[in-house]
Design a protein around this motif. Structure first.
Motif, short mmCIF file in Angstrom:
data_model
loop_
_atom_site.label_atom_id
_atom_site.label_comp_id
_atom_site.label_asym_id
_atom_site.label_seq_id
_atom_site.Cartn_x
_atom_site.Cartn_y
_atom_site.Cartn_z
N TRP A 1 23.57 49.51 -98.37
CA TRP A 1 24.18 50.72 -97.82
C TRP A 1 23.26 51.93 -98.02
N PHE A 2 22.71 52.09 -99.22
CA PHE A 2 21.86 53.26 -99.46
C PHE A 2 20.59 53.21 -98.60
N PHE A 3 20.06 52.00 -98.38
CA PHE A 3 18.91 51.87 -97.48
C PHE A 3 19.30 52.26 -96.06
N LEU A 4 20.45 51.76 -95.60
CA LEU A 4 20.93 52.08 -94.25
C LEU A 4 21.21 53.57 -94.10
N ALA A 5 21.70 54.20 -95.17
CA ALA A 5 22.02 55.62 -95.11
C ALA A 5 20.79 56.47 -94.86
N HIS A 6 19.62 55.99 -95.27
CA HIS A 6 18.37 56.71 -95.00
C HIS A 6 17.80 56.35 -93.63
N LYS B 1 33.14 63.24 -110.67
CA LYS B 1 32.79 61.93 -111.22
C LYS B 1 33.99 61.01 -111.41
N LYS B 2 35.20 61.54 -111.34
CA LYS B 2 36.38 60.68 -111.45
C LYS B 2 36.87 60.19 -110.09
N MET B 3 36.24 60.69 -109.03
CA MET B 3 36.60 60.23 -107.69
C MET B 3 35.95 58.89 -107.39
N ARG B 4 36.50 58.18 -106.42
CA ARG B 4 35.88 56.94 -105.98
C ARG B 4 34.57 57.24 -105.27
N LEU B 5 33.60 56.35 -105.47
CA LEU B 5 32.28 56.58 -104.88
C LEU B 5 32.34 56.58 -103.36
N ARG B 6 33.20 55.76 -102.78
CA ARG B 6 33.32 55.76 -101.33
C ARG B 6 33.72 57.14 -100.81
N THR B 7 34.66 57.78 -101.51
CA THR B 7 35.10 59.11 -101.10
C THR B 7 33.99 60.13 -101.27
N ILE B 8 33.26 60.06 -102.40
CA ILE B 8 32.18 61.01 -102.65
C ILE B 8 31.11 60.88 -101.57
N LEU B 9 30.71 59.65 -101.26
CA LEU B 9 29.65 59.43 -100.28
C LEU B 9 30.10 59.85 -98.88
N ILE C 1 21.28 64.90 -82.21
CA ILE C 1 21.20 63.45 -82.45
C ILE C 1 21.27 63.16 -83.94
N GLN C 2 20.60 64.00 -84.74
CA GLN C 2 20.63 63.83 -86.19
C GLN C 2 22.05 63.99 -86.74
N VAL C 3 22.80 64.94 -86.20
CA VAL C 3 24.19 65.14 -86.64
C VAL C 3 25.03 63.91 -86.34
N LEU C 4 24.88 63.35 -85.16
CA LEU C 4 25.66 62.15 -84.79
C LEU C 4 25.28 60.96 -85.68
N CYS C 5 23.99 60.83 -85.98
CA CYS C 5 23.54 59.70 -86.82
C CYS C 5 24.05 59.83 -88.25
N THR C 6 24.39 61.05 -88.67
CA THR C 6 24.87 61.25 -90.03
C THR C 6 26.17 60.48 -90.29
N PHE C 7 26.94 60.22 -89.25
CA PHE C 7 28.23 59.53 -89.42
C PHE C 7 28.09 58.00 -89.41
N ILE C 8 26.92 57.48 -89.05
CA ILE C 8 26.76 56.02 -88.99
C ILE C 8 26.99 55.36 -90.35
N PRO C 9 26.39 55.86 -91.46
CA PRO C 9 26.62 55.19 -92.74
C PRO C 9 28.07 55.16 -93.19
N ALA D 1 30.57 54.32 -91.52
CA ALA D 1 31.20 53.10 -91.00
C ALA D 1 30.88 51.88 -91.86
N PHE D 2 29.89 51.97 -92.73
CA PHE D 2 29.49 50.83 -93.55
C PHE D 2 29.81 51.04 -95.03
N LEU D 3 30.71 51.96 -95.33
CA LEU D 3 31.06 52.22 -96.72
C LEU D 3 31.78 51.05 -97.39
N PHE D 4 32.20 50.06 -96.59
CA PHE D 4 32.83 48.89 -97.19
C PHE D 4 31.85 48.10 -98.07
N LEU D 5 30.55 48.39 -97.94
CA LEU D 5 29.55 47.73 -98.78
C LEU D 5 29.57 48.26 -100.21
#
Length: 528
Positions: free
Chosen positions: A334-339, A387-395, A504-512, A514-518
């Protein structure tokens, strides 16, 4: 600079000790122990050496600002070409585990850390000296890219060695102090980054670029000299109290087997047979003698190269077997895909700010200082509120925040801020501060997940692999940005399609998102 930072941190240690004493009437055991540990690390020169390298890592903003102007003004490169050169030069940071495995498995003259640190310092030093003294090489894109790549190779090796030295020092003392020493490392890097950013803009205004390269070469020189002050005993053992009695020097494989950290594959088999023949005479006091005799025997038999090969093979296999586990592979994917999924247009924005907005170098140095302060604020806010929040929510929130920050760039390029009477400098300063703060919201979960997923014993090498994946993803994101700028024909003096690129960069920001289930569902921002 390293000495100054060490003294500042030492003042903080004393103040914490005195505050604890005044508040409770008796200093806590943990405060006393950390006070004692830092004293020993300072006496063995681990702390000043580590400080020096981390400050140089932060101070690199001083010289890389000059590199950016060299690519833009002297070489007349387009934004995409300039970003391509920078991305190639930063590639050595993407293969950090290779340096860690080499230093762990192939000691030089019986030592694992200091010889590699010397080599790294030399690789960091001479490119700046050669470029500073030979201006013709600076004016060649190919030569400049090669020397910058070599310099980054040295910096990356030094970074890996310092991480290993920290891990060893903590293991010899108490693991509870790992966070404290890492905090010191971040403090040193931030201090160096702020100083480098403040001085970088001033230097560009008053000095030639080759003079800046020569001036920066003083820091790798100090790093090289500091190598002679760090004490290291043969076979990678640090000279620290009771180091010989440490019983935690093991590497656990993914299948649960335990490997001794300082003994290679062939040595382990020889020791096993030796124990069967001389079991009554084997004890802890003779362990070092046995290792030395085995090493000599291997050299006499001409099998040293084979021994190194088998050790490297085993270390690589162990690392890969652990990394293939889904609990580790999925979050790192996920972190690789996010970049990779988000094109990096930072170099294009640098060209736009300097050529279209006519922002001077000294102001851009101030912008970087604000960015460092935003990073510190992000760390503080994360530790106190998130830091007490879930990582999925933070990301998810971090990427939504990135999209809003890119909207500021859209407003800047569309000149909407001018219509509302907001100056360009305020827009750039706010954008830098908020972007780095939000970036820290994303990077802190990465650090926490990396630390939590590392099995005991191979934390250093596996963490280096995690960081390399993150760095490689960032490098690929830069290549994507360079490609996007080339496709849109964004060049020096021609920014007509920059607005489309940022959209285009703004739209791509939302792609990761969709993969937060990782990311593990129940994982939170707490490190324990």
């Amino acid at each position: 600079m390293a000495k100054t930072t060490t003294k500042i941190f030492w003042v903080f240690i004393h103040l914490a000790y005195l505050f604890d004493l005044l508040h409770t009437g008796n200093a806590s055991k943990q405060t006393l122990e950390f006070h004692e540990v830092i004293s020993r690390w300072r006496d063995t020169m681990i702390l000043p050496s580590e400080d020096a390298i981390m400050e140089i890592k932060g101070f690199r903003t001083f010289v890389w600002t000059a590199v950016s102007y060299q690519l833009k003004d002297r070489l007349k490169l387009s934004p995409s070409a300039s970003q391509f050169v920078s991305s190639v030069a930063l590639f050595p940071w993407s293969i950090k585990p290779l340096y860690g495995i080499l230093s762990d498995c192939i000691p030089i003259r019986g030592r694992k850390r200091i010889p590699y640190l010397v080599v790294a310092s030399i690789l960091s030093l001479f490119p700046w000296l050669i470029l500073g003294l030979t201006t013709s090489l600076m004016d060649s894109k190919a030569h400049l890219m090669i020397f910058l790549t070599v310099q980054n190779l040295g910096s990356a090796i030094a970074d890996v060695v310092v991480d290993a030295m920290i891990a060893e020092a903590v293991r010899f003392e108490r693991a509870a102090f790992a966070g404290d020493l890492q905090s010191l490392s971040w403090f040193a890097m931030a201090f160096g980054g702020i100083c480098g950013s403040l001085l970088g803009g001033y230097a560009l205004t008053n000095l030639a670029i080759n003079q800046i390269f020569l001036l920066f070469s003083l820091l790798p020189s100090i790093q090289l000299l500091s190598c002679g002050l760090v004490k290291e005993s043969p076979l990678g053992g640090r000279i620290l109290p009771e180091s010989s009695n440490s019983g935690n020097s093991h590497i656990s494989k993914g299948d649960g087997d335990v490997l001794d950290e300082d003994i290679s594959v062939s040595e382990r088999s020889s020791i096993s047979s030796s124990k069967k023949r001389k079991k009554s005479r084997m004890n802890k006091k003779k362990k070092k003698t046995v290792i030395a005799s085995i090493s000599q025997g291997s050299e006499k038999d001409g099998s040293l190269a084979l021994q190194w090969f088998l050790t490297l093979k085993m270390a690589t296999y162990s690392l890969c077997s652990v990394f293939r586990q889904p609990i580790i592979l999925r979050p790192m994917a996920w972190f690789f895909l996010a970049h990779v999924s988000i094109p990096n247009l930072s170099t294009v924005m640098f060209y736009y700010q300097t050529e279209f907005l006519n922002l001077e170098a000294s102001f851009l140095g101030t912008v970087r200082v604000v960015g460092w302060l935003g990073l510190m604020f992000g760390t503080f806010a994360y530790n106190h509120y998130l830091k007490k929040m879930r990582l999925r929510t933070i990301l998810m929130l971090a990427h939504v925040g990135f999209s809003f920050m890119n909207l500021l760039n859209i407003a800047l390029v569309a000149r909407t801020n001018v219509a509302f009477g907001i100056s360009d400098k305020i827009m750039v300063l706010c954008g830098s501060a908020f972007h780095d703060a939000i970036h820290q919201f994303k990077f802190m979960p990465f650090l926490i997940l990396s630390g939590r997923l590392c099995p005991p014993g191979i934390e250093g090498t596996l963490f280096a692999l995690f960081m390399s994946i993150n760095n490689f993803g960032a490098t690929m994101g830069s290549f994507m940005g360079a490609g996007l700028a080339s496709v849109l024909n964004i060049s020096s003096g021609s920014f007509d399609n920059l607005l489309l690129g940022i959209a285009i960069q703004v739209l791509c920001t939302f792609i990761p998102i969709a993969f937060l289930f990782l990311i593990p569902k129940e994982a939170t921002g707490l490190s324990t």
